[in-house]
Design a protein around this motif. Sequence first.
Motif, PDB file in Angstrom:
ATOM      1  N   VAL A   1       0.829  -1.219   0.000  1.00  0.00           N
ATOM      2  CA  VAL A   1       0.000   0.000   0.000  1.00  0.00           C
ATOM      3  C   VAL A   1       0.858   1.263   0.000  1.00  0.00           C
ATOM      4  N   GLU A   2       2.078   1.140   0.498  1.00  0.00           N
ATOM      5  CA  GLU A   2       2.959   2.310   0.492  1.00  0.00           C
ATOM      6  C   GLU A   2       3.873   2.323  -0.727  1.00  0.00           C
ATOM      7  N   SER A   3       3.595   1.380  -1.665  1.00  0.00           N
ATOM      8  CA  SER A   3       4.330   1.283  -2.941  1.00  0.00           C
ATOM      9  C   SER A   3       5.836   1.214  -2.721  1.00  0.00           C
ATOM     10  N   ARG A   4       6.245   0.314  -1.829  1.00  0.00           N
ATOM     11  CA  ARG A   4       7.684   0.178  -1.563  1.00  0.00           C
ATOM     12  C   ARG A   4       8.131  -1.234  -1.878  1.00  0.00           C
ATOM     13  N   GLN A   5       9.374  -1.336  -2.213  1.00  0.00           N
ATOM     14  CA  GLN A   5       9.961  -2.633  -2.557  1.00  0.00           C
ATOM     15  C   GLN A   5      11.177  -2.884  -1.659  1.00  0.00           C
ATOM     16  N   PRO A   6      11.577  -4.104  -1.384  1.00  0.00           N
ATOM     17  CA  PRO A   6      10.863  -5.339  -1.711  1.00  0.00           C
ATOM     18  C   PRO A   6       9.712  -5.564  -0.729  1.00  0.00           C
ATOM     19  N   LEU A   7       8.787  -6.405  -1.112  1.00  0.00           N
ATOM     20  CA  LEU A   7       7.630  -6.655  -0.259  1.00  0.00           C
ATOM     21  C   LEU A   7       8.051  -7.369   1.022  1.00  0.00           C
ATOM     22  N   ILE A   8       8.989  -8.321   0.852  1.00  0.00           N
ATOM     23  CA  ILE A   8       9.510  -9.047   2.027  1.00  0.00           C
ATOM     24  C   ILE A   8      11.037  -8.989   1.961  1.00  0.00           C
ATOM     25  N   GLU A   9      11.632  -8.625   3.064  1.00  0.00           N
ATOM     26  CA  GLU A   9      13.100  -8.637   3.096  1.00  0.00           C
ATOM     27  C   GLU A   9      13.548 -10.018   3.543  1.00  0.00           C
TER      28      GLU A   9
END
Lengths: 648, 364
Positions: free
Chosen positions: A527-535
């Motif tokens: 939702v905050e448009s950040r990557q990666p989804l999972i570290e």
Amino acid sequence: MLQSQTMSKVELVAPEEDVIRATETLAVSGVFHPVHGEGIAGGEDTTDNGWREWAAGFADLERRILALMESLGVAAGAPSVKAPHLINLAVAKLDVQHLENEAQVYLRQLRKAQQHLKDLDQYITQLEPLAGLDVDLGRLRNLQHVFVLPGTMPLDNLERLRTSLEHTPFELIILDRADYLASVLLFGAQQDAVILERAARSAYLHPVHIPAEYRGTPAQALKSISVGRGRTWRHIVEIQDKNEQLQEARVKHLRYLLWRVRASRKMVETIIGYEHLRYTYVITGWVPTAELPALKKAVRKTSENVVFEIKELAQEDAAEIPVIMSNPAMLKGFQGLVTNYGYPSYEELDPTLLLALTFPLFFGIMFGDVGQGLLLALLGGLLISRKIRSLRGMAELGWVILACGLSAICFGFLYGSLFGSEEILTALWIEPLKETSDILMATIGIGIVVLSGGMFANMVNAVRNRQWGGLLFGHHGLAGLLFYWSMIGLAATSFANVLPLSPVWFGGGLGLSALLLIAAEPLGQLVESRQPLIEGAAGAYFVQATFELFEVVIGLFSNTLSYVRMGAFAVAHGALSLVIFILAGMVSPGQGIGYWLVVVLGNLFIIGFEGMIVGIQTMRLAYYEFFSKFFSGSGVRFQPLTLIPPDK
Amino acid sequence: MGASTVSAYAQLQVQARVQYSRLLTPQRLQELMQVENFAALLSSLLDTAYAPYLEKVDRSLLTPRRVVYQLRCRLAASYEKLIKFTPDPGHQLLMQLWSLYEVDNLKATLRGIEHQSSWEQVLYLLSPGEKYWTVTFDKLQDMMRSDDIATALEVLRGTLYYEPLAHALNRYQDEESLFPLEAALDLDYYRELWKSMQQLTGNDRQQALRLIGPVIDKDNLLGAIRYRIYHRMSTQEIINYTLPFGYRVQDAHIRAIAAGEDIGAVVRGIYPRLLLAAVDFEAAPGLALRALEVELNRQIVRRCRIVFRGAPFHIGLPVAYLLLHEHEIENLTALIEAKDSRLPLEMIKSVVDFMPLDSQLERS
């Protein structure tokens, strides 16, 4: 009230020749919170233009002034200057040197006179035992066969001196003993004089030679010494009188110098914290936005060459924005409890108002009694009135005590308790001693409401910080709240069947919110448009998130149950009051003076002892159960630049 | 042993044992001894428990003197921690033990004034850690600013040291030597230390006597011998400059040395089991004194090590650890000076007297 004052970041670029005046202006304004960056060494130019040497010079000077004040018995006193300019170090050094020399002259004169008085006292001590002798002192000084050594020596060395002379005939007469020294007379044979003198010297026997000017018999010499003593005493008084006349001017001067030097040191240390470019200094700090125009005007008045710029707020600035909490006077006591935990960060809600609502509520539930609450409220009122000088510092706490007292009165009516007696008033709601399980359930209910409130506050903070992931999927966000309510609903419908909805609904809500909580990080990133989804590895993440969910369940469960203590303390309060009445009955079954004495003392004991415990429990509920849901306490306190420390 | 004793010493003994376990291991000691020069020694020290104290200072500023100062910072931290956790009257004893360094600082400052040195020259000769001291660095700096010793002593007015020093000042002025001042400070210090030990009771007192008593014995005995051999003092002077109490060294022993009896015989009478057969105090006093000092130091270290094997709830544990730590720092100081002077390994071994701990030997 719920949020701190709006702050702006400003940057001043001051040329070298204006940096001192600019700093003075900022300090005088009282609204500039400096940001200490990398300092002088962090700029382009690594030389510090001698500022560090200045700072060391001022620090040394401050210490010298303090030492001088101490030797003259002068206290630092209140600041004698309000907006001091930078003092010239060299001139200040000369000034201090002059004062030191002046003081040295006085102290030397005084010590010399005091030493003379001490010597005369020694002569008196030495001569008094010989006062009855009708022998001329001149003859005693030139004895042919007898060695006499009068003097003073440390008490601890007396035995050692005796031991050292075990093979030499001698006599050691102790004339007088003081704290550390003894006045003695060492007698022996003149043929052993060398041995006796070396022994005496090594035992730190300091000889007291009665000057030849004191002639005649010991009694006559004593008379002359007494006259000399009186003269010396008058001389000491004269020196002290003369010094006192000088003292007034000197004290004023010393205090003035002390505060000028202190302020100069602070100013130099502040400048060392600025970033230094080749010909300019960059001064960065925070200012309440409302104060910006006035400050800008003041800086412009100081120098046309100082550039005043308002900076755009960057993401990384958030953590360092200082906070000014704006609460009315009656909430200052609660604000003190909040700051005791920590300062709210800039984008965080100031929890003072929430604490002002919940703290008295918790206290009242645990300490519900009309009479005891009234006494507490009166105590609070007394503190607020500042009528007792020694308690003036507790005026802010007075509001907290007043609120707690009023709340205790309200709950006293609800419980029907007056000074521990439940016979006089009729309970409007519940009698904790008789309806124990009801009060315990009620307090759990209050706990659920308070914890939910904490989660709502956390969501407000998330919105203010634009942390959408935290808002929707955080442990104390929307998903966390859904999870908590579903858990409560499931328990309520499964065990008590008190809600109109079927357990299936709550089970569904619990499952859905659990999934959202487990997937909180990737969903938040999405939702905050950040990557990666999972570290890192996805498997490891989900295992960890699942275990964290267990922790959340346990945490929410224990936090909720923690509020049972309110009910338990309400019961304990009733029980303790009952015990007092039983004891009073035992002391005086006919309800005589003894009965009422026990009731009064018992009530005072409850107010003091139980009141304190309940206060601690209330604080615990606020800090650990409530604050932990939404308040980080990691904010920075607004501390405006000042050259004169307010506490000094 | 009462429950109160156990509870009072529980935390203290944990602290002392933790600190004890951080003393240097035999391997590390060997490594330090073998390194090529001072720079390499410093690098090795940065890999020990002293690292946090050395890292506080920029490497370029770490001269041998400054390194020793930083090592002492750790000793100061140990003292402060253990003093904090020790209940009274043991607390007073540790404070008194620690004040030896305050006395040493005073002596260094007086020498600095005498030689007209600057504060910067004196500063790193001092021991850090002024938390429990009355004579702070500020006071010492004020003393250094004085023109003469008499004015400097005025700075000490109101402290415990003022009276003995002020009384000894006349002798300093007559003899123009710091000896009377330093001897007065030492005598006063040991008397106070002895008093602190006498205030203890039961096992605490026994342990303090067993550990600190030999330290007093060593200084008293060596002092008496030095006064006789090097200073050629009279019987009366030796007696007056020494102490009448001790653990094994009694007043009679000191009086015998002062009276001119054979020193070797007196020493053998005190320590019949000490391996000093070959030393001759008359023919080679320097060697004999050094041998005696080493043996007495070893005896103290052995006693300290034994404490860690027995019952833990007494004052002996922190005292033993602190004495071992002091011994370690004394040896490291000698090693630093030796490496800085590039002395050969054999010569270093003769000055440095490392005594590894039993537990560490087992570990190694």
